[in-house]
Structure formats: C-alpha cells, structure tokens
Motif scaffolding. Structure first.
Motif, PDB file in Angstrom:
ATOM      1  N   VAL A 186       0.862  -1.182   0.000  1.00 28.06           N
ATOM      2  CA  VAL A 186       0.000   0.000   0.000  1.00 28.06           C
ATOM      3  C   VAL A 186       0.897   1.230   0.000  1.00 28.06           C
ATOM      4  N   VAL A 187       0.693   2.077  -0.986  1.00 25.99           N
ATOM      5  CA  VAL A 187       1.511   3.285  -1.120  1.00 25.99           C
ATOM      6  C   VAL A 187       0.664   4.374  -1.770  1.00 25.99           C
ATOM      7  N   CYS A 188       1.048   5.609  -1.547  1.00 24.72           N
ATOM      8  CA  CYS A 188       0.287   6.740  -2.087  1.00 24.72           C
ATOM      9  C   CYS A 188       0.087   6.618  -3.598  1.00 24.72           C
ATOM     10  N   ARG A 189      -1.110   6.916  -4.051  1.00 27.93           N
ATOM     11  CA  ARG A 189      -1.428   6.854  -5.486  1.00 27.93           C
ATOM     12  C   ARG A 189      -1.247   8.201  -6.174  1.00 27.93           C
TER      13      ARG A 189
ATOM     14  N   CYS B  84      -2.821  11.159  -5.940  1.00 26.25           N
ATOM     15  CA  CYS B  84      -4.091  11.660  -6.490  1.00 26.25           C
ATOM     16  C   CYS B  84      -3.897  13.055  -7.100  1.00 26.25           C
ATOM     17  N   GLN B  85      -4.618  13.325  -8.146  1.00 24.58           N
ATOM     18  CA  GLN B  85      -4.538  14.647  -8.773  1.00 24.58           C
ATOM     19  C   GLN B  85      -5.180  15.715  -7.894  1.00 24.58           C
ATOM     20  N   GLN B  86      -6.207  15.301  -7.140  1.00 26.42           N
ATOM     21  CA  GLN B  86      -6.819  16.215  -6.182  1.00 26.42           C
ATOM     22  C   GLN B  86      -6.731  15.549  -4.805  1.00 26.42           C
ATOM     23  N   PRO B  87      -5.578  15.673  -4.157  1.00 24.34           N
ATOM     24  CA  PRO B  87      -5.333  14.908  -2.928  1.00 24.34           C
ATOM     25  C   PRO B  87      -6.300  15.259  -1.794  1.00 24.34           C
ATOM     26  N   VAL B  88      -6.966  14.250  -1.288  1.00 27.73           N
ATOM     27  CA  VAL B  88      -7.891  14.429  -0.169  1.00 27.73           C
ATOM     28  C   VAL B  88      -7.104  14.830   1.080  1.00 27.73           C
ATOM     29  N   CYS B  89      -5.900  14.273   1.210  1.00 28.97           N
ATOM     30  CA  CYS B  89      -5.068  14.593   2.388  1.00 28.97           C
ATOM     31  C   CYS B  89      -4.729  16.079   2.425  1.00 28.97           C
ATOM     32  N   LEU B  90      -4.444  16.634   1.268  1.00 27.13           N
ATOM     33  CA  LEU B  90      -4.108  18.069   1.191  1.00 27.13           C
ATOM     34  C   LEU B  90      -5.296  18.919   1.625  1.00 27.13           C
ATOM     35  N   ALA B  91      -6.454  18.544   1.124  1.00 27.32           N
ATOM     36  CA  ALA B  91      -7.662  19.300   1.475  1.00 27.32           C
ATOM     37  C   ALA B  91      -7.997  19.148   2.953  1.00 27.32           C
ATOM     38  N   ALA B  92      -7.664  17.990   3.527  1.00 26.33           N
ATOM     39  CA  ALA B  92      -8.039  17.714   4.923  1.00 26.33           C
ATOM     40  C   ALA B  92      -7.160  18.445   5.925  1.00 26.33           C
ATOM     41  N   CYS B  93      -5.931  18.767   5.537  1.00 25.99           N
ATOM     42  CA  CYS B  93      -4.991  19.365   6.487  1.00 25.99           C
ATOM     43  C   CYS B  93      -5.298  20.846   6.708  1.00 25.99           C
TER      44      CYS B  93
ATOM     45  N   CYS C  17       3.601  20.337  10.044  1.00 25.43           N
ATOM     46  CA  CYS C  17       2.753  19.229  10.503  1.00 25.43           C
ATOM     47  C   CYS C  17       2.688  19.186  12.029  1.00 25.43           C
ATOM     48  N   THR C  18       1.468  19.117  12.547  1.00 28.05           N
ATOM     49  CA  THR C  18       1.268  19.069  14.005  1.00 28.05           C
ATOM     50  C   THR C  18       1.078  17.643  14.509  1.00 28.05           C
ATOM     51  N   GLY C  19       0.980  16.704  13.565  1.00 25.59           N
ATOM     52  CA  GLY C  19       0.779  15.323  13.971  1.00 25.59           C
ATOM     53  C   GLY C  19      -0.647  15.014  14.377  1.00 25.59           C
ATOM     54  N   CYS C  20      -1.581  15.800  13.913  1.00 19.88           N
ATOM     55  CA  CYS C  20      -2.988  15.595  14.307  1.00 19.88           C
ATOM     56  C   CYS C  20      -3.577  14.310  13.721  1.00 19.88           C
ATOM     57  N   GLY C  21      -3.017  13.850  12.595  1.00 20.20           N
ATOM     58  CA  GLY C  21      -3.456  12.589  12.004  1.00 20.20           C
ATOM     59  C   GLY C  21      -4.677  12.683  11.109  1.00 20.20           C
ATOM     60  N   THR C  22      -5.183  13.879  10.873  1.00 21.55           N
ATOM     61  CA  THR C  22      -6.388  14.029  10.040  1.00 21.55           C
ATOM     62  C   THR C  22      -6.154  13.515   8.617  1.00 21.55           C
ATOM     63  N   CYS C  23      -4.987  13.783   8.085  1.00 20.59           N
ATOM     64  CA  CYS C  23      -4.687  13.342   6.720  1.00 20.59           C
ATOM     65  C   CYS C  23      -4.651  11.820   6.642  1.00 20.59           C
ATOM     66  N   VAL C  24      -4.109  11.185   7.670  1.00 19.03           N
ATOM     67  CA  VAL C  24      -4.034   9.725   7.691  1.00 19.03           C
ATOM     68  C   VAL C  24      -5.447   9.138   7.647  1.00 19.03           C
ATOM     69  N   GLU C  25      -6.325   9.715   8.439  1.00 13.58           N
ATOM     70  CA  GLU C  25      -7.713   9.238   8.486  1.00 13.58           C
ATOM     71  C   GLU C  25      -8.460   9.540   7.192  1.00 13.58           C
ATOM     72  N   SER C  26      -8.062  10.610   6.502  1.00 15.38           N
ATOM     73  CA  SER C  26      -8.815  11.027   5.317  1.00 15.38           C
ATOM     74  C   SER C  26      -8.471  10.235   4.059  1.00 15.38           C
ATOM     75  N   CYS C  27      -7.291   9.640   4.015  1.00 16.69           N
ATOM     76  CA  CYS C  27      -6.864   8.970   2.774  1.00 16.69           C
ATOM     77  C   CYS C  27      -7.783   7.790   2.460  1.00 16.69           C
ATOM     78  N   PRO C  28      -8.442   7.803   1.310  1.00 16.67           N
ATOM     79  CA  PRO C  28      -9.376   6.718   0.977  1.00 16.67           C
ATOM     80  C   PRO C  28      -8.683   5.390   0.690  1.00 16.67           C
ATOM     81  N   PHE C  29      -7.372   5.439   0.499  1.00 14.28           N
ATOM     82  CA  PHE C  29      -6.623   4.216   0.175  1.00 14.28           C
ATOM     83  C   PHE C  29      -5.782   3.715   1.350  1.00 14.28           C
ATOM     84  N   GLY C  30      -5.880   4.388   2.476  1.00  9.51           N
ATOM     85  CA  GLY C  30      -5.074   3.980   3.632  1.00  9.51           C
ATOM     86  C   GLY C  30      -3.593   4.097   3.353  1.00  9.51           C
TER      87      GLY C  30
END
Ligand code: SF4
Length: 165
Positions: free
Chosen positions: A53-56, A58-67, A88-101
């Motif tokens: 499992v590795v980052c795909r 994305c052209q419109q990254p959900v992680c970017l929008a979530a941070c 990065c504050t380490g809040c983990g929101t981006c980790v939770e937001s990634c649809p591909f884990g």
C-alpha cells in the motif's frame, strides 16, 4: 507523460524489503525502521496474499484538502503532494482522510508520512526483491499506459506494469 508508482499485489511476496529500503532512504541517521516507511505491506488473510500500500499520488489529494494546517502542498517539480514536516502538528487528520489507507504516521517524530517518490527515483522500486523470481518486480514507476499493457498480458518479462487492488 506522468509516471506513477504502480503495484502488482499478485506477485508481491510480502518480504517487506520495500519498507526497509524506504525507511533507510528517508532516515538521516541511517535507521532501518519499517514503522517509519511510506509504503506498507498489508496482509490480506482472506485471499492469502500480501499487498503493498503506497500513495497513489491523487490529482486532487484528499489529504491536502483535509490538512487545516496547510502542511501538505503540491511540489512543483514532481507535481505531487508532499508533507511539510515543519508545519505538521501530527494531528493525524490526513491519515484518516486517505481513501486508500496510504498515508502513514511517524510515531516517534509525530508527523505524517507520505510517499515522496524519493525525489523521482523510488528506491522501493529499485530494490523490489520479486524481480529475480518472476522476471519483473511487484513495484514499478511507469506511465499508467505501460501498466495497462502489462495487465493485458502483452508485456514481456522485464517490462514494467502495475495493479493497485
Ligand atoms: S498530521 Fe500533519 S499533515 Fe496530516 S493533517 Fe495533521 S497537520 Fe496536516
């Protein structure tokens, strides 16, 4: 044509060499620690196989929008999202937001971990150990068109391809 880091889970042996190389490559202290890798081998017990499992990229990254701290930005050279660890504050929101884990977390540094393609030469691809056994690696950094060709069974051994699911 933009290249992507592609995965063929059907031939991944689950050796975790990619995790080792990734953590070593990104460690300033020369540390090998798969927990700090930006690629993870996930065991699919139901189907009896291991899946990288590795980052795909994305052209419109959900992680970017979530941070909300604007710690994820688009790198102009590679055209992919990267993590600014200083923000990065380490809040983990981006980790939770990634649809591909495919967004991970460094529990020691308390920052998000995301594949950066090693600046354009992914070391996991370079060292993927499935190559000697199958004639081609389970990881490839290629144009999606090359992957599609391989998936149709028309690519000769040694040519790259890819499968993410
Ligand atoms: S962990 Fe870091 S990069 Fe991720 S959302 Fe929080 S601040 Fe942003």
């Amino acid at each position: 044509m933009v290249r992507k880091l592609m995965v063929d889970s059907s031939i991944c042996t689950g050796c975790q060499y990619c995790e080792i190389i990734c953590s070593l490559h990104h460690s300033k202290a020369g540390e090998v620690n798969p927990k700090k890798a930006r690629i993870k081998i996930v065991s699919d017990i139901l189907h009896g196989k291991d899946k990288p499992v590795v980052c795909r990229q994305c052209q419109q990254p959900v992680c970017l929008a979530a941070c909300k701290f604007k710690a994820i930005y688009i790198d102009t050279k590679l055209g992919i999202a990267l993590v600014d660890t200083a923000r990065c504050t380490g809040c983990g929101t981006c980790v939770e937001s990634c649809p591909f884990g495919a967004m991970f977390f460094d529990p020691v540094e308390n920052v998000a971990l995301k594949c950066d393609l090693c600046g354009g030469e992914p070391q996991c691809v370079r060292f993927c150990r499935t190559f000697p056994h199958t004639g081609y690696p389970a990881l490839a950094y290629v144009e999606p068109r090359q992957w599609a060709t391989r998936k149709q069974g028309t690519v000769r051994p040694g040519e790259p391809y890819h499968d993410t699911d």
